[in-house]
Scaffold this motif. Sequence first.
Motif: not given
Length: 460
Positions: A108-117
């Motif tokens: 779908g529209d999951l187009n944003r990413v926040h990276f974590t550890t």
Amino acid sequence: MTAPTNRSAWEMDRSHALHPWTNFGPFEDQGALVITRGEGCHLWDDRGNRYFDAVGGLWCTNIGLGRAEMAEAIADQARRLAFSNTFVDMTNDPSARLAAKLADLAPGDLNRVHFTTGGSTAVDTAARMVQYYQSCMGRPEKGHLVARDHSYHGSTYLSQSIGKRPGDRVEQFRYKEDGIHHLSVPNPYRAPDGMDEAAFCDHLVAEFEALIAHVGADRIGGFFAEPIQASGGVIVPPQGYLRRMWEVCQRHDILFVADEVVTAFGRLGHWFASWDEFGVQPDIICTAKGLTSGYIPMGAMIFSDRIWQAMAADGARWFTSGFTYAGHPVACAAALKNIEIMEREDLLGNATRVGALFETRMKALEALPLIGQVRGKKLMVCVESVADKATRALLQDEADVGKRISDACEAMGLMVRPIGHLNVMSPPLVITADDVDFIGDTLETAIRRVADDLAREGLV
């Protein structure tokens, strides 16, 4: 300082290390198994013993261990750029490329990413994003969170408070309880007597609706769900359950957060299981583990354009959450190489094909003494031991049946994970049909031996 070269790794570890989930008595008495090498699906200990790792590390060594091209990709990136922070308005090439790749793979529209550890910090951040988003939408009171019993969502203070797996909640720790609610575990094997799977599904959905009515739809902001509850016992929910829970969330403006730390990157034969396996379009997906196949610690929270647009609406806000190692260039390079290998070798296809064989072979274990149910999908399976197959009553704790079975397997060169009365498996995606036979034959022998021992000791 002089390095303690005259001391063994076993001794140094026993004298100085606090392991995750340390059980103090057995650890102080026996210490830890020291692993020195890994290749493909196999591990070697410091005595030269070889094991087939059917645990897959911890649900994570998807492409197998010891791949030279992964080591080269990691080393090459470390030589070129070992570190660069991604705070505020900085990035690096591998981080940008991986964000774009994940947006391409996600549904779908999951187009944003926040990276974590890792997975815990991905879930922790998702919980904060739920509250942030709802506040941006003019609903600051809509910050309560809902999860399920027997769920595992991580080990930070907040993520462990959201999860509620038996054995994780110890009296010496405190957990956040205000604003976090838990529903029944969707385990058909433990459904109320006389309730078939369809009725059980109706019951679970009604329970969610009742909670919303009690707490108030204007106060509940997010629902957290593993598509299959992994460490809680590989709980496969009733048919249609996840889709119906998602529909409830849609009706009440509750964000659906899919914890795919385990189920993503091929475990169920898909990049992400929520949509492809269960027909659910999450608002947020949390992932880790198979993202790098365990070669480098890393996690990611993938979220919708709709959430981004709400948060960024007036241009003046700050999202004040993140981690020094978020978007770490070496970790991102490892993830990109990992995905490349999975695509090139069709490991999703292998997980589907061999996963079907694995399901069938493991299901046959239900004919054995002690085994109440074998459940799971593709390459995540749980074997549940019981004292009585008819009543599904559990063995007493002193039987320590899961550990006995894992110990018996280990003696024959197979690693399976004990969790109380359960044994869980999540082998690498490179597993073969011959490997499935080895796991099945070895586990069958171990279960028969343990059943005989428990009978002699009067514990069954």
